[in-house]
Design a protein around this motif. Structure first.
Motif: not given
Length: 267
Positions: A37-38, A50-57, A81-87, A196-202
């Motif tokens: 994800l980017v 939002t990136g932190n919410t997905i990563i969970g920390r 899960v890979t998350v890239v946060d851009t400028p 761990e939260h259902p919203q990330v799973e959704r």
């Protein structure tokens, strides 16, 4: 004879073994072994949060304006899960060329390419300037990037009792334009909830659905194929006073949990 007819009726309504097998095969085919994800958006906390919410920390720094992409990884439901946060881009003033180049580089940090771009739009006033800024920066990845984009509405708790659908209608044609470009794929996220939260799973299910519909992940070489040069003077919102998307001032400190957050669909 009656028993026979009942048997046929039952057989007609209940899924047979072949139907169950086909459904299981389709679900398995749609299930991704990993997620790439980017995250795109303004220089507001909602994007990195939002990136932190997905990563969970807390992996993406919120107190400073990042000039470079940051890549972080985690594992959810046994899948990487890979998350890239851009400028983040500026609301009205020109985004420096070096920032634009770094934003584009974000797609190459999760080879062979991101499954989805998460375009974070904080709920608030949305203007023609906001639409133009989104078009300017998302188009850096080429026109086909919209096929791999999901709008993620952050700070939706300020809506309180207003539904996200009503908010979208209220903001008018500018926001509608953005949603139409990405086939009305959107998601509401609550950045007050971590772990761990259902919203990330959704959200990940929405990514899987996108990939199933579009057939593949985004190819970072799309930009080179379209040969669209980065021009730091192409900003259409120059000399326009800052009207960037931001939370409404009327939001109260106690409203963070006022809205139940669900994945929403326009289908």
């Amino acid at each position: 004879m009656a028993d026979n007819n009942q048997s046929k009726t039952a057989a007609g309504t209940a899924p047979g073994p072949e139907d169950v097998a086909k459904k299981a095969a389709a679900a398995a085919k749609q299930r991704l072994p990993e997620f790439r994800l980017v995250v795109l958006g303004w220089r507001w906390p909602g994007k990195s949060l939002t990136g932190n919410t997905i990563i969970g920390r807390e992996e993406f720094r919120l107190e400073r304006a990042a000039e470079f992409c940051v890549k972080r990884q985690t594992e959810l439901q046994g899948r990487p899960v890979t998350v890239v946060d851009t400028p983040g881009w500026f609301s009205a003033q020109d985004t420096p060329l070096s920032y634009k180049q770094e934003i584009v580089r974000g797609a190459s940090l999760c080879p062979p390419g991101p499954h989805a771009f998460l375009l974070v739009i904080p709920v608030g006033m949305f203007s023609e300037v906001d639409r133009a800024r989104i078009e300017e920066h998302v188009s850096l990845f080429g026109e086909r990037v919209w096929r791999h984009t999901i709008v993620v509405f952050s700070w939706a708790e300020v809506l309180r009792t207003i539904s996200i659908e009503r908010y979208i209608r209220r903001e008018g044609k500018e926001l509608q334009w953005v949603l139409e470009k990405c086939k009305r794929r959107y998601f509401v996220i609550n950045n007050c909830v971590f772990g761990e939260h259902p919203q990330v799973e959704r959200l990940l299910e929405s990514v899987e659905k996108l990939v199933a519909e579009e057939g593949s992940s985004y190819d970072p070489e799309e930009v080179e194929k379209e040969e669209k040069p980065l021009d730091e003077n192409e900003n259409t919102s120059r000399n326009v006073r800052e009207l960037g998307a931001r939370p409404k001032r009327s939001s109260g400190p106690g409203s963070s949990n006022a809205m139940a957050v669900e994945a929403v669909s326009s289908e």
